[in-house]
Structures are given as structure tokens and as C-alpha cells.
Scaffold this active site. Structure first.
Site, short mmCIF file in Angstrom:
data_model
loop_
_atom_site.label_atom_id
_atom_site.label_comp_id
_atom_site.label_asym_id
_atom_site.label_seq_id
_atom_site.Cartn_x
_atom_site.Cartn_y
_atom_site.Cartn_z
N TYR A 190 1.04 -1.12 -0.03
CA TYR A 190 0.00 0.11 0.09
C TYR A 190 0.88 1.22 0.14
CZ TYR A 190 -2.99 3.73 1.77
OH TYR A 190 -3.80 4.84 1.82
N TRP A 207 -6.00 1.72 10.24
CA TRP A 207 -6.11 1.71 8.69
C TRP A 207 -5.67 0.33 8.16
CZ3 TRP A 207 -8.16 3.83 4.83
CH2 TRP A 207 -7.96 3.64 3.63
N GLU A 235 -11.84 5.54 4.39
CA GLU A 235 -11.48 6.47 5.23
C GLU A 235 -12.88 6.74 6.22
OE1 GLU A 235 -8.70 7.44 6.20
OE2 GLU A 235 -7.63 7.46 4.16
#
Length: 186
Positions: free
Chosen positions: A19, A49, A41
Site C-alpha cells: 500500500y 487503517w 476513510e
């Protein structure tokens, strides 16, 4: 690739490194991708996350491949389906917020021509390059994320507090918060 210096937060495992190396901080101007990050988000608020990244494919399936046109039309049947989906975060407020955000997203597109023109208008269309020596220098919010958050809320968006907005700005490359010795910095 293994010998590259990276931001310390991404050294947990290959999912995080991938990522970091391929997405985080890369400028995103595509509305479809901007909506995807907005959905992710939204669900990340209050969670890690990493949790969201691990469930990203499940979110993609659950939310019609992040098609805001479809998500905006979700009703009680879809909300119930999502509440039963163990592959995502089953939070009713966030699910309903995502539907509201799809509707608000399309209203912004109507007004500005694209969501990208709207959101990138806050930075003059270019990334902000912060001088980050170590991850501890990275803020959770900035006056700009406060401003964007306030404007998004005014436009009907949900779960877009300043911290969520700043994380979105990082993810979509509106800000470059790679540490100075990270290979992605420049």
C-alpha cells in the site's frame, strides 16, 4: 525492493508495504478512486487503517465496487444486507453515512464538474510537500484539513472530521508526508 527505506508505519507486513509503495501519497485525480478512499476513510474512523486495508476487497464487493451512483440509491434492503456482512465493519451509522456521502459526492460533481476539481481546488490542484523528518512530525490535522472538513460537512458529508480528512489527503496524495529518507519522498 526489500532494501528500500520506507516510512516506519508501513513495515508491519507486505500488505502495508505494498500500500505504501504503490498507493499512499500518490496523487489521485480520478473521482471513482477518490470515492473509494472516502468510503474506506469513513469506515476507518476510530479504527486502524490496517483493519480497513485487510477488508478492502470485502468493502469493494459490499459497496458495488465503490460505484457512488449505485451506493446513493441504497435503501433499507441494502443497509440490512450490509449490517449482516461480516466481511466489512458493520456500523449502521457509517453505512448510512456512506450512502449520504455518495449523494453529496454527486451533488459536488454537479456543482464543480467533478469531485476531483472540488477537492483539489483546496491545494491549487497540486500536492503539498511537507518537510517530514520522522513520523512523529506528521500532524493528525491541519488548518487546511479543518477547512475542508467544515466545507464537506456543510455539503452534507458524514464522518469527515478533520482527522479523517487529513488521512484522506495523505492517501490520495494531496499532501506528501513521506519521511525525508523514504524512497517515495520525491
Amino acid at each position: 525492493m526489500e532494501n528500500k527505506v520506507r516510512c516506519s508505519w508501513c513495515e508491519k507486513d507486505d500488505l502495508y508495504r505494498d500500500y505504501h509503495d504503490n498507493e499512499w501519497g500518490n496523487p489521485v485525480y480520478d473521482d471513482d478512486k477518490l470515492f473509494e478512499f472516502l468510503v474506506l476513510e469513513t469506515f476507518q474512523a476510530g479504527l486502524s487503517w490496517y483493519t480497513i486495508l485487510k477488508k478492502r476487497d470485502n468493502f469493494r464487493k459490499a459497496f458495488s465496487n465503490f460505484d457512488y451512483n449505485k451506493v446513493a440509491k441504497y435503501g433499507d434492503k441494502e443497509i440490512e444486507r450490509l449490517m449482516q456482512d461480516a466481511g466489512i465493519i458493520r456500523n449502521g451509522l457509517k453505512i448510512k453515512g456512506t450512502i449520504s456521502n455518495a449523494i453529496a459526492f454527486m451533488k459536488v460533481q454537479e456543482e464543480f464538474g467533478s469531485f476531483s476539481k472540488y477537492i483539489w481546488g483546496f491545494t491549487g490542484g497540486k500536492p503539498i510537500h511537507n518537510n517530514v523528518k520522522k513520523m512523529g512530525d506528521v500532524p493528525a490535522t491541519t488548518p487546511l484539513s479543518d477547512e475542508i472538513s467544515k466545507d464537506l460537512k456543510k455539503r452534507g458529508f458524514k464522518f469527515v472530521g478533520s482527522t479523517v480528512v487529513y488521512a484522506h489527503m495523505q492517501a490520495t496524495g494531496m499532501v506528501n508526508d513521506h519521511v525525508e529518507d523514504c524512497w517515495k519522498r520525491n
